[in-house]
Design a protein around this motif. Structure first.
Motif, PDB file in Angstrom:
ATOM      1  N   SER A 110     -15.665   7.065   0.855  1.00 33.24           N
ATOM      2  CA  SER A 110     -14.539   7.287   0.040  1.00 33.24           C
ATOM      3  C   SER A 110     -13.317   5.989   0.139  1.00 33.24           C
ATOM      4  O   SER A 110     -13.328   5.428   0.019  1.00 33.24           O
ATOM      5  N   ASN A 111     -12.738   6.203   1.808  1.00 30.37           N
ATOM      6  CA  ASN A 111     -11.877   5.573   2.150  1.00 30.37           C
ATOM      7  C   ASN A 111     -12.748   3.603   3.429  1.00 30.37           C
ATOM      8  O   ASN A 111     -11.852   3.565   3.833  1.00 30.37           O
TER       9      ASN A 111
ATOM     10  N   ASP B 117     -10.988   0.792   3.144  1.00 35.89           N
ATOM     11  CA  ASP B 117     -10.173   0.751   4.001  1.00 35.89           C
ATOM     12  C   ASP B 117      -9.371   0.597   5.664  1.00 35.89           C
ATOM     13  O   ASP B 117      -9.294   0.201   6.666  1.00 35.89           O
ATOM     14  N   ILE B 118     -10.608   1.653   5.785  1.00 34.08           N
ATOM     15  CA  ILE B 118     -10.707   2.075   7.135  1.00 34.08           C
ATOM     16  C   ILE B 118     -11.042   0.589   7.822  1.00 34.08           C
ATOM     17  O   ILE B 118     -10.344   0.282   9.046  1.00 34.08           O
TER      18      ILE B 118
ATOM     19  N   TYR C  93      -6.626   6.933  10.954  1.00 28.99           N
ATOM     20  CA  TYR C  93      -5.751   6.661  10.279  1.00 28.99           C
ATOM     21  C   TYR C  93      -5.761   7.448   8.907  1.00 28.99           C
ATOM     22  O   TYR C  93      -6.544   8.832   8.775  1.00 28.99           O
TER      23      TYR C  93
ATOM     24  N   THR D 142      -4.534   8.035   4.452  1.00 27.64           N
ATOM     25  CA  THR D 142      -4.456   6.431   3.331  1.00 27.64           C
ATOM     26  C   THR D 142      -3.298   5.909   2.498  1.00 27.64           C
ATOM     27  O   THR D 142      -2.498   6.522   3.636  1.00 27.64           O
TER      28      THR D 142
ATOM     29  N   THR E  16       0.808  -1.137   0.119  1.00 27.82           N
ATOM     30  CA  THR E  16      -0.277  -0.353   0.230  1.00 27.82           C
ATOM     31  C   THR E  16       1.236   1.267  -0.048  1.00 27.82           C
ATOM     32  O   THR E  16       0.189   2.581  -0.804  1.00 27.82           O
TER      33      THR E  16
END
Length: 212
Positions: free
Chosen positions: A98-99, A102-103, A152, A154, A25
């Motif tokens: 939007s995330n 992944d969160i 969190y 990105t 990532t």
């Protein structure tokens, strides 16, 4: 083990490293691991006299080095903005949605709707330039402590620099301690790297003292 098997093994190792790099990532880790894979695969190509393949791997190594120099030399300018996530904070809610996938990998118990039922919510958006790159949400306790609900960042900015900047900002704002649960192995690794001390091994709770 004969020479043919050794050469084939080198080829497989190079291929595995290149594939592994695609799973990273972090762009920096991707470039580093990919470079090692290219070096091993170039060695394999030379051993089997596949010179066009070796030349391509050398070009990829040069490209990785150039991009790594650019990534590591770019100075990141962060800023932190306090936001009221319980009210209609469009940017924070858009960032979460939007995330969200992944969160949930790192904070599986986090739910946006739960914010409306929590008291003393403190939330901050972290930006790099004009780009939102992180979101911090916690519940404030007496004595200047925060229970972390979400911390969190990105993937492209997941090099701990966001956390270091945020924690320094929180210390300057009068926050003395952060308390966080370790939700998964990757999150626990991050907490330890950022100086959190494990208070309870059974419940995986961590504490970090913030120095002003």
């Amino acid at each position: 083990m004969n020479t043919h098997i050794i050469i084939e093994t080198i080829g497989y190792i190079g291929s595995a490293l290149v594939i592994l790099s695609m799973l990273m990532t972090s762009v920096v880790k991707l470039r580093i691991i990919n470079s090692f894979g290219c070096i091993v695969f170039a060695t394999y190509a030379l051993l089997i006299h596949s010179y066009p393949t070796a030349a391509m791997q050398v070009c990829l190594i040069i490209i990785n080095i150039i991009n790594l120099r650019h990534l590591l030399n770019v100075k990141k300018e962060y800023s932190v903005f306090h936001t009221d996530i319980k009210k209609d904070s469009f940017i924070a809610q858009y960032f979460i949605k939007s995330n969200f996938g992944d969160i949930k990998k790192y904070f599986p118990d986090f739910e946006l709707n739960a914010m409306n039922d929590s008291e003393n919510i403190e939330s901050y958006i972290i930006c790099c330039g004009s780009t939102p790159v992180g979101l911090f949400v916690g519940t404030k306790e007496s004595g200047g402590n925060l229970n972390v609900m979400l911390d969190y960042t990105t993937p492209a900015y997941r090099d701990c620099s966001v956390g270091k900047y945020l924690y320094a900002f929180l210390a300057g704002a009068g926050i003395k301690q952060l308390h966080s649960d370790g939700h998964c192995k990757a999150h626990i690794k991050y907490l330890r790297k950022m100086g959190f001390i494990e208070e309870n091994n059974a419940t995986k709770t961590f504490t970090k003292e913030l120095l002003p």
